[in-house]
Design a protein around this motif. Sequence first.
Motif, PDB file in Angstrom:
ATOM      1  N   VAL A 185       1.922   1.804  11.821  1.00 52.69           N
ATOM      2  CA  VAL A 185       2.575   2.875  11.433  1.00 52.69           C
ATOM      3  C   VAL A 185       0.461   2.869  11.247  1.00 52.69           C
ATOM      4  O   VAL A 185       0.704   4.794  11.157  1.00 52.69           O
ATOM      5  CB  VAL A 185       2.656   2.079   9.385  1.00 52.69           C
ATOM      6  CG1 VAL A 185       2.488   3.712   9.046  1.00 52.69           C
ATOM      7  CG2 VAL A 185       4.147   1.707  10.113  1.00 52.69           C
TER       8      VAL A 185
ATOM      9  N   GLU B 174       6.320   0.359   6.716  1.00 46.17           N
ATOM     10  CA  GLU B 174       5.410  -0.214   5.954  1.00 46.17           C
ATOM     11  C   GLU B 174       5.254  -0.205   4.636  1.00 46.17           C
ATOM     12  O   GLU B 174       5.002  -1.982   4.535  1.00 46.17           O
ATOM     13  CB  GLU B 174       4.642   0.852   6.065  1.00 46.17           C
ATOM     14  CG  GLU B 174       3.414   1.111   5.313  1.00 46.17           C
ATOM     15  CD  GLU B 174       2.539   2.428   5.057  1.00 46.17           C
ATOM     16  OE1 GLU B 174       1.556   2.319   4.120  1.00 46.17           O
ATOM     17  OE2 GLU B 174       3.090   3.554   5.381  1.00 46.17           O
TER      18      GLU B 174
ATOM     19  N   THR C  32       2.449  -4.544  11.890  1.00 42.29           N
ATOM     20  CA  THR C  32       3.589  -3.866  11.878  1.00 42.29           C
ATOM     21  C   THR C  32       2.920  -1.971  11.230  1.00 42.29           C
ATOM     22  O   THR C  32       2.389  -1.478  11.631  1.00 42.29           O
ATOM     23  CB  THR C  32       4.538  -4.288  11.021  1.00 42.29           C
ATOM     24  OG1 THR C  32       5.040  -4.869  11.578  1.00 42.29           O
ATOM     25  CG2 THR C  32       5.158  -2.722  10.302  1.00 42.29           C
TER      26      THR C  32
ATOM     27  N   ASP D 112       9.000   4.615   9.008  1.00 43.18           N
ATOM     28  CA  ASP D 112       6.787   4.393   9.606  1.00 43.18           C
ATOM     29  C   ASP D 112       7.187   4.188   8.384  1.00 43.18           C
ATOM     30  O   ASP D 112       6.509   3.247   7.680  1.00 43.18           O
ATOM     31  CB  ASP D 112       6.349   5.037  10.199  1.00 43.18           C
ATOM     32  CG  ASP D 112       6.263   5.560  11.629  1.00 43.18           C
ATOM     33  OD1 ASP D 112       6.646   4.444  12.260  1.00 43.18           O
ATOM     34  OD2 ASP D 112       5.538   6.153  12.084  1.00 43.18           O
TER      35      ASP D 112
ATOM     36  N   ARG E 205       0.270   5.429  13.953  1.00 43.24           N
ATOM     37  CA  ARG E 205       1.634   7.014  14.238  1.00 43.24           C
ATOM     38  C   ARG E 205       0.689   7.459  13.219  1.00 43.24           C
ATOM     39  O   ARG E 205       1.093   8.933  13.277  1.00 43.24           O
ATOM     40  CB  ARG E 205       2.751   6.292  13.928  1.00 43.24           C
ATOM     41  CG  ARG E 205       3.081   5.097  15.262  1.00 43.24           C
ATOM     42  CD  ARG E 205       4.713   4.676  15.279  1.00 43.24           C
ATOM     43  NE  ARG E 205       5.060   4.051  16.108  1.00 43.24           N
ATOM     44  CZ  ARG E 205       5.985   3.569  15.881  1.00 43.24           C
ATOM     45  NH1 ARG E 205       6.893   3.064  14.903  1.00 43.24           N
ATOM     46  NH2 ARG E 205       6.234   2.423  16.123  1.00 43.24           N
ATOM     47  N   ASN E 206      -0.030   7.753  12.180  1.00 42.65           N
ATOM     48  CA  ASN E 206      -0.590   8.196  11.914  1.00 42.65           C
ATOM     49  C   ASN E 206      -1.504   8.754  12.081  1.00 42.65           C
ATOM     50  O   ASN E 206      -2.639   9.363  11.165  1.00 42.65           O
ATOM     51  CB  ASN E 206      -0.406   7.643   9.959  1.00 42.65           C
ATOM     52  CG  ASN E 206       1.157   7.710   9.450  1.00 42.65           C
ATOM     53  OD1 ASN E 206       1.953   8.282  10.158  1.00 42.65           O
ATOM     54  ND2 ASN E 206       1.357   6.634   8.720  1.00 42.65           N
TER      55      ASN E 206
ATOM     56  N   ARG F 244      10.581  -1.013  12.458  1.00 45.98           N
ATOM     57  CA  ARG F 244       8.980  -0.048  13.222  1.00 45.98           C
ATOM     58  C   ARG F 244       9.096   0.066  14.651  1.00 45.98           C
ATOM     59  O   ARG F 244       8.664   0.783  15.037  1.00 45.98           O
ATOM     60  CB  ARG F 244       7.985  -1.670  13.807  1.00 45.98           C
ATOM     61  CG  ARG F 244       6.386  -1.257  14.236  1.00 45.98           C
ATOM     62  CD  ARG F 244       5.962  -2.406  14.302  1.00 45.98           C
ATOM     63  NE  ARG F 244       6.133  -3.111  15.501  1.00 45.98           N
ATOM     64  CZ  ARG F 244       6.995  -4.326  14.768  1.00 45.98           C
ATOM     65  NH1 ARG F 244       6.878  -4.878  14.048  1.00 45.98           N
ATOM     66  NH2 ARG F 244       7.298  -5.471  16.127  1.00 45.98           N
TER      67      ARG F 244
END
Length: 397
Positions: free
Chosen positions: A335, A302, A331, A298, A338-339, A293
């Motif tokens: 992710v 994940e 975590t 990512d 960031r997405n 992470r």
Amino acid sequence: MRSERDARGWSQADAVRVMRAKSSSNLPTDSTLLRNWRRWESGESRPDDFYAPIIAAAFDTVTAAFFPKARPNRDDELLSATGMDTLEFLGRLRISDVSSVTLEAIRITAERLCCDYSCADPHELHAEGTAWLRRITSLLDGRLTLSQHREILVLAGWVALLVGCVDFDLGRRTASEATRRAAYSLGQEAEHAEITCWAAELAAWAALTQGNYRGVIDTVDPMLEVSRSLRVGVQLTAQRAKAWARLGERREAEAALADGRAILERLDHPANLDNHFVIDAQKFDFYAMDCCRVAGEDRLAESYAREVIRNATRADGSVRNPMRVSEAHLTLAVVAVRNRDLEMALDEGMRAFAGKRRSLPSLVWIAGEAAREMIERYPGDPRTRVYTDQLRSLSIE
């Protein structure tokens, strides 16, 4: 196997090539390995003891984590083990009756306390642990043989470590440090390397959550050599890896994880996975999740997070390791941010905050890292404000 392969973007042929690169033995042809891989991945057959470690190494994990064995049943009831009930046991302690039966009862009690760590109410566990620590250390003033004296020092050391960990979880840093030092002294007097190493690990954990990453490395490095044959060595290398990851030293972080993985592979599978001071192989995914992470990997982060949640959840849906699960949800929140999926990130963050058993310094630290990701990408969004308000509401005594 498939989900781990997919997380890395590998084809089955890619996985076979990595597997060959990780093996120190001669392997069959690629076509044979590919056929085997298809059977393993479909569940038609299970890799044997030769192939299982190679596959685990290909995915940068350890055999016992990737191919876990069934958890053994344990019967640690005081009465069945010693023939004494708790009332009789306490009576013997009051008159300093340190017979072999009394020592066995103390061992069982110390083990039970350490096994209660992950799920018990921390205030109740702290009170019980402190009371037992007083009872155990009071025996040191009595007439003991040398072996009895050492064993009581060791048992007191384990309980002191437990109390120190619970103090830390409750945000009582000063009390935690005092108890940690006491545990270290008990370990030194008993010449018990594992206890002194765990005391150092608790100091590294505290430094990590305070952002003192160089301090983590300085604390861990002197203990590395003595801990290479001990389970605590895995935890020490994990804390070191987390620190290096946050210092931006990816190679150092990977090397530290590799050291921990090597220690785990050398050790036998532990009989009791509930004890907080017994490192189980499945916790290795938890360490790797954190480092991935931080490094921005990512898909791997994940994948590890979902594996942590799966392994920590019992068949009835109850959670075996709630603190690990909370960090896994954080975590997944990072992710998701960031997405560009803030809604999912908020949902995962709220799940992390909902856990009743938590380590406040660790939770605030990781949740703070997630908050920075949200603020950077969605500074004015009301959902970011909901998350940060919830983070601020976490009170530390």
